[in-house]
Scaffold this motif. Structure first.
Motif, mmCIF file in Angstrom:
data_model
loop_
_atom_site.group_PDB
_atom_site.id
_atom_site.type_symbol
_atom_site.label_atom_id
_atom_site.label_comp_id
_atom_site.label_asym_id
_atom_site.label_seq_id
_atom_site.Cartn_x
_atom_site.Cartn_y
_atom_site.Cartn_z
ATOM 1 N N ILE A 601 56.146 48.595 46.783
ATOM 2 C CA ILE A 601 56.362 47.490 47.724
ATOM 3 C C ILE A 601 55.690 46.266 47.112
ATOM 4 O O ILE A 601 54.460 46.155 47.092
ATOM 5 C CB ILE A 601 55.777 47.815 49.110
ATOM 6 N N GLU A 602 56.485 45.366 46.618
ATOM 7 C CA GLU A 602 55.988 44.336 45.712
ATOM 8 C C GLU A 602 54.901 43.465 46.326
ATOM 9 O O GLU A 602 53.874 43.203 45.710
ATOM 10 C CB GLU A 602 57.169 43.470 45.231
ATOM 11 N N TRP A 603 55.113 43.014 47.564
ATOM 12 C CA TRP A 603 54.142 42.065 48.135
ATOM 13 C C TRP A 603 52.786 42.731 48.377
ATOM 14 O O TRP A 603 51.737 42.091 48.244
ATOM 15 C CB TRP A 603 54.686 41.419 49.399
ATOM 16 N N VAL A 604 52.786 44.017 48.701
ATOM 17 C CA VAL A 604 51.522 44.727 48.884
ATOM 18 C C VAL A 604 50.802 44.889 47.546
ATOM 19 O O VAL A 604 49.594 44.640 47.431
ATOM 20 C CB VAL A 604 51.768 46.113 49.524
ATOM 21 N N ASP A 605 51.560 45.300 46.533
ATOM 22 C CA ASP A 605 50.968 45.471 45.204
ATOM 23 C C ASP A 605 50.362 44.170 44.710
ATOM 24 O O ASP A 605 49.277 44.163 44.103
ATOM 25 C CB ASP A 605 52.033 45.958 44.215
ATOM 26 N N HIS A 606 51.042 43.071 44.967
ATOM 27 C CA HIS A 606 50.545 41.776 44.479
ATOM 28 C C HIS A 606 49.296 41.315 45.220
ATOM 29 O O HIS A 606 48.505 40.541 44.683
ATOM 30 C CB HIS A 606 51.644 40.713 44.574
ATOM 31 N N LEU A 607 49.101 41.795 46.462
ATOM 32 C CA LEU A 607 47.874 41.441 47.179
ATOM 33 C C LEU A 607 46.650 41.957 46.439
ATOM 34 O O LEU A 607 45.640 41.253 46.312
ATOM 35 C CB LEU A 607 47.906 42.027 48.591
ATOM 36 N N GLY A 608 46.724 43.201 45.979
ATOM 37 C CA GLY A 608 45.601 43.737 45.202
ATOM 38 C C GLY A 608 45.479 43.070 43.859
ATOM 39 O O GLY A 608 44.375 42.703 43.420
ATOM 40 N N ALA A 609 46.619 42.893 43.176
ATOM 41 C CA ALA A 609 46.604 42.286 41.845
ATOM 42 C C ALA A 609 46.054 40.866 41.877
ATOM 43 O O ALA A 609 45.334 40.448 40.964
ATOM 44 C CB ALA A 609 48.017 42.294 41.269
ATOM 45 N N LYS A 610 46.360 40.151 42.940
ATOM 46 C CA LYS A 610 45.902 38.761 43.071
ATOM 47 C C LYS A 610 44.383 38.664 42.988
ATOM 48 O O LYS A 610 43.829 37.823 42.256
ATOM 49 C CB LYS A 610 46.390 38.195 44.402
ATOM 50 N N TRP A 611 43.690 39.573 43.700
ATOM 51 C CA TRP A 611 42.226 39.492 43.721
ATOM 52 C C TRP A 611 41.602 40.077 42.470
ATOM 53 O O TRP A 611 40.541 39.622 42.021
ATOM 54 C CB TRP A 611 41.685 40.144 44.985
ATOM 55 N N ALA A 612 42.257 41.044 41.887
ATOM 56 C CA ALA A 612 41.788 41.544 40.596
ATOM 57 C C ALA A 612 41.884 40.453 39.538
ATOM 58 O O ALA A 612 40.987 40.283 38.702
ATOM 59 C CB ALA A 612 42.600 42.768 40.185
ATOM 60 N N GLU A 613 42.975 39.697 39.581
ATOM 61 C CA GLU A 613 43.148 38.598 38.626
ATOM 62 C C GLU A 613 42.116 37.502 38.862
ATOM 63 O O GLU A 613 41.582 36.916 37.905
ATOM 64 C CB GLU A 613 44.564 38.027 38.745
ATOM 65 N N TYR A 614 41.823 37.229 40.121
ATOM 66 C CA TYR A 614 40.799 36.227 40.408
ATOM 67 C C TYR A 614 39.458 36.666 39.832
ATOM 68 O O TYR A 614 38.745 35.870 39.176
ATOM 69 C CB TYR A 614 40.660 35.999 41.914
ATOM 70 N N PHE A 615 39.094 37.923 40.059
ATOM 71 C CA PHE A 615 37.826 38.455 39.558
ATOM 72 C C PHE A 615 37.785 38.363 38.033
ATOM 73 O O PHE A 615 36.777 37.939 37.450
ATOM 74 C CB PHE A 615 37.671 39.901 40.013
ATOM 75 N N ARG A 616 38.883 38.738 37.377
ATOM 76 C CA ARG A 616 38.932 38.682 35.908
ATOM 77 C C ARG A 616 38.749 37.256 35.407
ATOM 78 O O ARG A 616 38.025 37.017 34.416
ATOM 79 C CB ARG A 616 40.273 39.262 35.404
ATOM 80 N N GLU A 617 39.375 36.302 36.049
ATOM 81 C CA GLU A 617 39.244 34.908 35.616
ATOM 82 C C GLU A 617 37.816 34.412 35.781
ATOM 83 O O GLU A 617 37.312 33.657 34.936
ATOM 84 C CB GLU A 617 40.214 34.015 36.406
ATOM 85 N N ARG A 618 37.132 34.846 36.829
ATOM 86 C CA ARG A 618 35.732 34.444 36.999
ATOM 87 C C ARG A 618 34.862 34.991 35.876
ATOM 88 O O ARG A 618 33.920 34.331 35.423
ATOM 89 C CB ARG A 618 35.184 34.950 38.344
ATOM 90 N N MET A 619 35.167 36.197 35.400
ATOM 91 C CA MET A 619 34.373 36.789 34.324
ATOM 92 C C MET A 619 34.423 35.942 33.051
ATOM 93 O O MET A 619 33.481 35.948 32.254
ATOM 94 C CB MET A 619 34.865 38.208 34.009
ATOM 95 N N LYS A 620 35.513 35.217 32.852
ATOM 96 C CA LYS A 620 35.662 34.407 31.643
ATOM 97 C C LYS A 620 34.657 33.249 31.599
ATOM 98 O O LYS A 620 34.448 32.645 30.547
ATOM 99 C CB LYS A 620 37.085 33.848 31.555
ATOM 100 N N GLU A 621 34.028 32.967 32.729
ATOM 101 C CA GLU A 621 33.083 31.853 32.798
ATOM 102 C C GLU A 621 31.695 32.240 32.293
ATOM 103 O O GLU A 621 30.818 31.375 32.155
ATOM 104 C CB GLU A 621 32.982 31.350 34.242
ATOM 105 N N PHE A 622 31.482 33.526 32.003
ATOM 106 C CA PHE A 622 30.144 34.001 31.664
ATOM 107 C C PHE A 622 30.104 34.558 30.243
ATOM 108 O O PHE A 622 31.094 35.073 29.722
ATOM 109 C CB PHE A 622 29.696 35.083 32.646
ATOM 110 N N THR A 623 28.930 34.464 29.637
ATOM 111 C CA THR A 623 28.671 35.041 28.314
ATOM 112 C C THR A 623 27.479 35.980 28.432
ATOM 113 O O THR A 623 26.485 35.650 29.087
ATOM 114 C CB THR A 623 28.359 33.931 27.290
ATOM 115 N N ASN A 624 27.574 37.146 27.814
ATOM 116 C CA ASN A 624 26.476 38.100 27.930
ATOM 117 C C ASN A 624 25.294 37.709 27.041
ATOM 118 O O ASN A 624 25.367 36.761 26.260
ATOM 119 C CB ASN A 624 26.945 39.535 27.670
ATOM 120 N N TYR A 625 24.208 38.468 27.150
ATOM 121 C CA TYR A 625 22.955 38.107 26.488
ATOM 122 C C TYR A 625 23.048 38.212 24.972
ATOM 123 O O TYR A 625 22.246 37.623 24.249
ATOM 124 C CB TYR A 625 21.824 38.999 27.013
ATOM 125 N N ARG A 626 24.043 38.961 24.477
ATOM 126 C CA ARG A 626 24.271 39.059 23.030
ATOM 127 C C ARG A 626 25.256 38.014 22.528
ATOM 128 O O ARG A 626 25.640 38.035 21.361
ATOM 129 C CB ARG A 626 24.795 40.465 22.687
#
Length: 784
Positions: A601-626
């Motif tokens: 069911i496409e719209w349901v699947d995209h609800l989860g994917a939307k927030w996973a994508e948001y989380f992934r994009e936020r990770m790009k803003e950070f650099t680890n200690y190494r």
């Protein structure tokens, strides 16, 4: 490979191992403590190197007369090693209860308890890595714990695929020469690094010679039928202490020594051999062409190595044992897949690995098959035969989904992406040049939603642990709710990243790893320890938990509350606060009237994917200690059970404290009602950039499906659909519900029953009851 059989030697060794009692060992802790006490004026890197060298020289060793591959970090098998440098306080608090805890029990000798509490712990109290992290940031880590689980706080970081090919090319003596050459010309700041690497490599040579000497002493006392093979094993150990391996047998022995020593240095999980069918093949081919081995003997040697992979387990604290249940040590071996030219490749060793797993059915190694659009029919059918056997292996990875994504999203060089391996459960890595820190933290998206719906208060305790942004009753629109959810997620991401800096910094200070640094590319070239960024690639991975429940919850709120107004905001919020007690109709509507992820069911699947994508994009803003990037994964190990215990009732109809969805990309168990192909379609809507640190799709089939040639062909076509849809990972349990229920009631009848938990296999009877129940309830498919 037809006609190959399991030898009596292997059967005997397996029987001995399975029946060996599992104890805690403090032997290495005793050695480490003594070396630190004797060298108080030296630096931590030097004390670490000296203590590993001493352990290699002194630890009690043992050999079974039937063994063709020898070596372990303890004399007993499946012993849990106490490692004081990384964690001591939790051991002090739990050591007497280890035989009785609900998950991953260990026997403990009374004399060891006394020595640990009176001699070892007093020296380390307040000084182990665990204590340093707790002193620096313990309160903050505890405050976010229901939403974010920060990992690697009381043990070294594993999840590494060393450069096994380099190890086999040079051996410890060759690496010593390389380090000595670097030492001659290095700057003063790098001098100690090379001195430490030379010390630990010298210890490795001594360790190998000790096995030669031990076997020579035992030879006169064993039956004549074992003397010739034991003499060969002894000769192999002596040769390997002096030079690189030359034969297939020597290469396997050398490889095992590498992983034993890595565990002795770091006592961490998931050091993985990677693509052994690629780098072992020249040894096999040479010996087979010379008539030294045939496939039957090569298989026996491999199966002896397989048994060794099962002799090392990992001692975790009681809390972590819930998240990593069943001793998942994570020796991941990958076979098949694309070569450096982008062509599909597999060979006789690939098939022998499958045959070894077919025969043994043990939890380790974690066997993985790399597939692509040109994957061999022969390899796939041989792999399916093993799947049908029911050990939960092999699991399958999709080159079409992974290789290009690693290049585009993580800037991995093409030759490294083509040669990717897997560590631990499903974590993706490059081969021999990466400190991926793939289990840095787990982020519970569902707890963040709970707090968003309830003024930032925990439904279980009433405590204020998140931001008060309002409640379900105050959000006028679904968009208002999503805006608040975004702010809640952002808040905990910021808190998580502060903790990650502290944890990595303390790892550098407390656990430099000279031996590991010799087998991770660029460390010797740079003169820089792997914990300080010496590797070519320095990644950190965060797991998103659990997108299936999140999609189902958001779909229920959007459809039933905001769009159709079948449930009022007040009624839903009160139902959640009451854990649906007295709200049976509301719970039934949430479960049955709202569409669910996993049913195409496409719209349901995209609800989860939307927030996973948001989380992934936020990770790009950070650099680890190494200095490296963060990226994301979608897998749980067994964390979906304890993380579910942190979450109150949820809008998907789930009761408080019950497990979340298994796997990471899998639907919630029992809700995927449209068949396995619909599951694939739903999962395919997740972008592969979300799972560069690993994604996990768990499915269960009934054994009857594989009884006919038609069934085997249909399953291959199903796997080819998985490849075409560019889903990164899939794995299977093939088992009857009735057998699992019987195993829970009569564990003595099912000691060897293995089951796929998440990205790993474990003995079913060694899992705690809640996890067993969750596995039993997963959907089982009869057809495709």
């Amino acid at each position: 490979m037809e006609g190959l059989y399991q030898t009596n030697r292997v059967k005997t060794l397996k029987e001995k191992m399975v029946n060996e009692p599992r104890y805690v060992s403090i032997e290495q802790a005793r050695i480490i403590t003594r070396v630190y006490q004797q060298n108080e004026d030296l630096s931590i890197p030097m004390k670490r190197a000296l203590s590993l060298k001493a352990a290699l020289e002194e630890l009690e060793i043992g050999v079974e007369k039937e063994e063709l591959i020898v070596g372990n970090r303890t004399k007993g098998v499946r012993y849990g090693v106490v490692f004081p440098e990384s964690g001591c306080s939790w051991v002090y608090n739990e050591i007497e209860n280890l035989p009785y805890r609900p998950q991953d029990q260990f026997l403990v000798k009374e004399a060891d308890i006394q020595e640990f509490k009176e001699v070892i712990y007093p020296y380390w109290k307040g000084h182990s890595m665990e204590d340093v992290i707790r002193h620096q940031y313990g309160q903050e880590i505890d405050a976010m714990a229901k939403v974010v689980k920060i990992n690697q706080k009381d043990h070294a970081q594993g999840h590494i695929c060393p450069d096994s090919k380099l190890w086999l090319e040079l051996g410890p003596q060759g690496l010593i020469k390389k380090a000595q050459e670097k030492l001659k010309t290095c700057s003063k700041e790098h001098k100690e690094f090379y001195e430490c690497t030379i010390l630990v490599l010298q210890g490795a040579c001594t360790f190998m010679r000790r096995y030669h000497d031990y076997i020579k002493e035992m030879l006169p006392h064993v039956e004549s039928q074992y003397q010739a093979t034991l003499q060969t094993v002894a000769d192999n150990c002596l040769h390997l202490s002096k030079r690189a391996p030359e034969s297939f047998h020597e290469a396997l022995q050398s490889l095992w020594f590498l992983f034993v020593i890595l565990h002795m240095e770091s006592n961490a999980s998931s050091f993985s051999p990677g693509r052994i069918d690629q780098y072992l093949y020249p040894f096999y081919q040479k010996d087979k062409n010379a008539g030294i081995i045939d496939d039957q003997y090569a298989l026996e040697l491999l199966e002896c190595l397989w048994l060794k992979f099962n002799e090392i387990v990992y001692l975790r604290n009681q809390h972590s044992a819930k998240y990593f249940a069943g001793f998942p040590i994570g020796f991941n071996i990958a076979i098949g897949g694309l070569d450096e030219n982008g062509q599909d490749t597999y060979n006789e060793i690939s098939l022998l690995c499958l045959k070894a797993q077919y025969h043994l059915g043990l939890p380790q190694p974690n066997l993985s098959v790399r597939l692509n659009k040109h994957a061999s029919h022969e390899l796939m059918q041989e792999a399916i035969k093993v799947v049908a056997k029911g050990s939960g292996m092999p699991q399958f990875f999709n080159d079409e989904a992974i290789v290009q994504t690693m290049i585009d999203d993580l800037n991995i060089e093409p030759q490294d992406a083509l040669n990717y391996a897997i560590v631990g459960c499903v974590e993706l890595t490059t081969h021999g040049n990466n400190l991926g820190w793939s289990d840095a933290a787990m982020f519970n998206l569902n707890k963040a939603l709970e707090l968003t719906l309830n003024h930032g208060k925990c439904l279980l305790t009433g405590n204020q642990i998140g931001l008060d942004l309002g409640s379900l009753e105050t959000y006028q629109t679904f968009q208002d709710l999503e805006n608040a959810f975004q702010k809640q997620v952002d808040y905990f991401i910021e808190e998580m990243m502060k903790a990650e800096v502290i944890v990595e910094k303390v790892h550098q200070e407390c656990l430099p790893s000279a031996f590991l640094s010799t087998v991770i590319d660029d460390c010797l070239e740079k003169g820089l320890d792997v914990t300080r960024g010496g590797a070519k690639y320095n990644l950190s991975g965060i797991q998103m938990i659990q997108v299936a429940n999140l999609a189902d919850s958001l779909a229920a709120i959007q459809k039933l509350v905001y769009e159709e107004e079948m449930i009022s905001k007040h009624e839903l919020l009160v139902s959640l606060q009451d854990d649906f007690k007295g709200h049976d109709i509301t719970q039934a509507m949430l479960l049955n009237k709202a569409p669910k992820y996993g049913n195409d069911i496409e719209w349901v699947d995209h609800l989860g994917a939307k927030w996973a994508e948001y989380f992934r994009e936020r990770m790009k803003e950070f650099t680890n200690y190494r200095g490296g990037p963060y990226h994301t994964g979608m897998y749980t190990v067994s964390a979906h059970v304890p993380m579910g215990e942190n979450v109150g009732a949820s809008p998907d109809g789930r009761n408080a404290l019950t497990p979340l969805a298994d796997g990471g990309m899998s639907p919630v168990y029992g809700r995927d009602l449209s068949g396995p192909t619909a599951v694939l379609k739903s999962v395919s809507r997740m972008k592969n950039t979300l799972t560069t640190n690993g994604g996990l799709l768990n499915m269960k089939f009934l054994p009857e499906f594989f009884k006919t040639e038609i069934g085997m062909r249909k399953f291959e076509n199903f796997l080819r659909a998985f490849v075409d849809l560019e889903i990164p990972h899939i794995q299977f349990n093939v088992v009857r519900r009735e057998d699992l229920l019987d195993a829970k009631v009569h564990p003595e009848r099912h000691k060897s029953l293995t089951i796929r938990v998440a990205g790993y296999t474990a003995y079913f009877v060694e899992l705690a009851g809640k996890l067993q129940d969750e596995i039993i309830e997963r959907t089982a498919y009869e057809d495709i």
